[in-house]
Design a protein around this motif. Structure first.
Motif, PDB file in Angstrom:
ATOM      1  N   PHE A 193       0.828  -1.202   0.000  1.00 22.34           N
ATOM      2  CA  PHE A 193       0.000   0.000   0.000  1.00 22.34           C
ATOM      3  C   PHE A 193       0.867   1.259   0.000  1.00 22.34           C
ATOM      4  N   ASP A 194       1.981   1.212   0.726  1.00 23.10           N
ATOM      5  CA  ASP A 194       2.889   2.370   0.759  1.00 23.10           C
ATOM      6  C   ASP A 194       3.451   2.674  -0.628  1.00 23.10           C
ATOM      7  N   LEU A 195       3.598   1.648  -1.458  1.00 26.69           N
ATOM      8  CA  LEU A 195       4.123   1.809  -2.821  1.00 26.69           C
ATOM      9  C   LEU A 195       3.001   1.810  -3.857  1.00 26.69           C
ATOM     10  N   TYR A 196       1.819   2.195  -3.476  1.00 25.04           N
ATOM     11  CA  TYR A 196       0.639   2.018  -4.333  1.00 25.04           C
ATOM     12  C   TYR A 196       0.734   2.714  -5.677  1.00 25.04           C
ATOM     13  N   THR A 197       1.559   3.720  -5.847  1.00 30.27           N
ATOM     14  CA  THR A 197       1.642   4.404  -7.129  1.00 30.27           C
ATOM     15  C   THR A 197       2.353   3.563  -8.181  1.00 30.27           C
ATOM     16  N   ASP A 198       3.096   2.535  -7.768  1.00 26.16           N
ATOM     17  CA  ASP A 198       3.754   1.640  -8.717  1.00 26.16           C
ATOM     18  C   ASP A 198       2.752   0.633  -9.268  1.00 26.16           C
TER      19      ASP A 198
ATOM     20  N   VAL B  51     -10.797  -9.611  -2.507  1.00 23.87           N
ATOM     21  CA  VAL B  51     -11.043 -10.908  -1.857  1.00 23.87           C
ATOM     22  C   VAL B  51     -11.633 -10.733  -0.462  1.00 23.87           C
ATOM     23  N   PHE B  52     -11.109  -9.779   0.299  1.00 23.55           N
ATOM     24  CA  PHE B  52     -11.539  -9.612   1.683  1.00 23.55           C
ATOM     25  C   PHE B  52     -12.605  -8.534   1.863  1.00 23.55           C
ATOM     26  N   SER B  53     -13.032  -7.891   0.793  1.00 23.70           N
ATOM     27  CA  SER B  53     -14.046  -6.820   0.842  1.00 23.70           C
ATOM     28  C   SER B  53     -13.686  -5.772   1.890  1.00 23.70           C
ATOM     29  N   CYS B  54     -12.487  -5.217   1.738  1.00 20.99           N
ATOM     30  CA  CYS B  54     -12.025  -4.174   2.634  1.00 20.99           C
ATOM     31  C   CYS B  54     -11.469  -3.029   1.792  1.00 20.99           C
ATOM     32  N   CYS B  55     -11.119  -1.940   2.451  1.00 21.87           N
ATOM     33  CA  CYS B  55     -10.642  -0.774   1.707  1.00 21.87           C
ATOM     34  C   CYS B  55      -9.539  -0.075   2.485  1.00 21.87           C
ATOM     35  N   GLY B  56      -8.370   0.032   1.891  1.00 18.23           N
ATOM     36  CA  GLY B  56      -7.248   0.694   2.537  1.00 18.23           C
ATOM     37  C   GLY B  56      -6.697  -0.120   3.693  1.00 18.23           C
ATOM     38  N   VAL B  57      -5.711   0.437   4.362  1.00 14.68           N
ATOM     39  CA  VAL B  57      -5.151  -0.255   5.517  1.00 14.68           C
ATOM     40  C   VAL B  57      -6.092  -0.121   6.703  1.00 14.68           C
ATOM     41  N   ASN B  58      -6.469   1.118   7.024  1.00 11.84           N
ATOM     42  CA  ASN B  58      -7.380   1.357   8.141  1.00 11.84           C
ATOM     43  C   ASN B  58      -8.792   1.700   7.673  1.00 11.84           C
ATOM     44  N   SER B  59      -8.903   2.415   6.558  1.00 10.33           N
ATOM     45  CA  SER B  59     -10.206   2.767   5.983  1.00 10.33           C
ATOM     46  C   SER B  59      -9.976   3.380   4.604  1.00 10.33           C
ATOM     47  N   TYR B  60     -11.057   3.768   3.961  1.00  9.88           N
ATOM     48  CA  TYR B  60     -10.953   4.417   2.655  1.00  9.88           C
ATOM     49  C   TYR B  60     -10.181   5.739   2.752  1.00  9.88           C
ATOM     50  N   ALA B  61     -10.150   6.335   3.942  1.00  9.85           N
ATOM     51  CA  ALA B  61      -9.459   7.623   4.141  1.00  9.85           C
ATOM     52  C   ALA B  61      -7.960   7.511   3.876  1.00  9.85           C
ATOM     53  N   ASP B  62      -7.402   6.306   3.917  1.00  8.85           N
ATOM     54  CA  ASP B  62      -5.982   6.135   3.623  1.00  8.85           C
ATOM     55  C   ASP B  62      -5.667   6.614   2.209  1.00  8.85           C
ATOM     56  N   TYR B  63      -6.582   6.377   1.278  1.00  8.78           N
ATOM     57  CA  TYR B  63      -6.370   6.824  -0.096  1.00  8.78           C
ATOM     58  C   TYR B  63      -6.459   8.343  -0.195  1.00  8.78           C
ATOM     59  N   ILE B  64      -7.394   8.920   0.534  1.00  5.75           N
ATOM     60  CA  ILE B  64      -7.553  10.374   0.521  1.00  5.75           C
ATOM     61  C   ILE B  64      -6.314  11.028   1.121  1.00  5.75           C
ATOM     62  N   ASN B  65      -5.826  10.484   2.246  1.00  5.71           N
ATOM     63  CA  ASN B  65      -4.626  11.019   2.892  1.00  5.71           C
ATOM     64  C   ASN B  65      -3.389  10.868   2.009  1.00  5.71           C
ATOM     65  N   LYS B  66      -3.367   9.809   1.213  1.00  7.60           N
ATOM     66  CA  LYS B  66      -2.244   9.555   0.319  1.00  7.60           C
ATOM     67  C   LYS B  66      -2.327  10.418  -0.941  1.00  7.60           C
TER      68      LYS B  66
END
Length: 134
Positions: free
Chosen positions: A34-39, A52-67
């Motif tokens: 996830f830390d290297l997600y731009t690659d 597969v696990f029906s989850c989003c981000g490490v902690n929540s969808y906000a991880d993408y917004i923060n990134k």
């Protein structure tokens, strides 16, 4: 056959003994990806885990917004209309892996026990055949 039996038993015991470490290792690999997600390469692992696990981000969808990146399609499964209801993968992945590791260890030990019974019966049959020929 004995080597296969030992491998099954060792694998089953390892699954059961190190079940907590399996979750930690998987979660750390997801965090690193996830830390290297731009690659391009890690995206496939992140997307696969989220689908597969029906989850989003490490902690929540906000991880993408923060990134500062767009929330990917893998965060939006077809049965969920609001991405904010999805839990982060740091919660979902360890729960599901703990369940699967116990099942995998149990199946390996069960298969090993079945093989052991087969080995015992085959030895008894060999001894019986040898005694009849004498």
């Amino acid at each position: 056959m004995l080597i296969l039996f030992l491998a099954l038993v060792a694998g089953g015991v390892t699954c059961l003994v190190y079940k907590a470490e399996v979750s930690e290792i998987a979660l750390q690999a997801f965090q690193d990806s996830f830390d290297l997600y731009t690659d391009d390469d890690p995206q496939s692992l992140v997307d696969l885990v989220q689908e597969v696990f029906s989850c989003c981000g490490v902690n929540s969808y906000a991880d993408y917004i923060n990134k500062g990146v767009q929330i990917p399609a893998s965060c939006k499964p077809t049965d969920v209309t609001d991405v904010t209801t999805l839990q982060g993968c740091s919660v979902v992945v360890p729960e599901k892996l703990d369940e699967k590791v116990i099942i995998t260890g149990g199946v390996a030990l069960g298969a090993g026990a079945t093989m052991l019974i087969g080995l015992v019966f085959s030895m008894m049959l060999c001894c019986a055949i040898r005694n009849q020929n004498l």
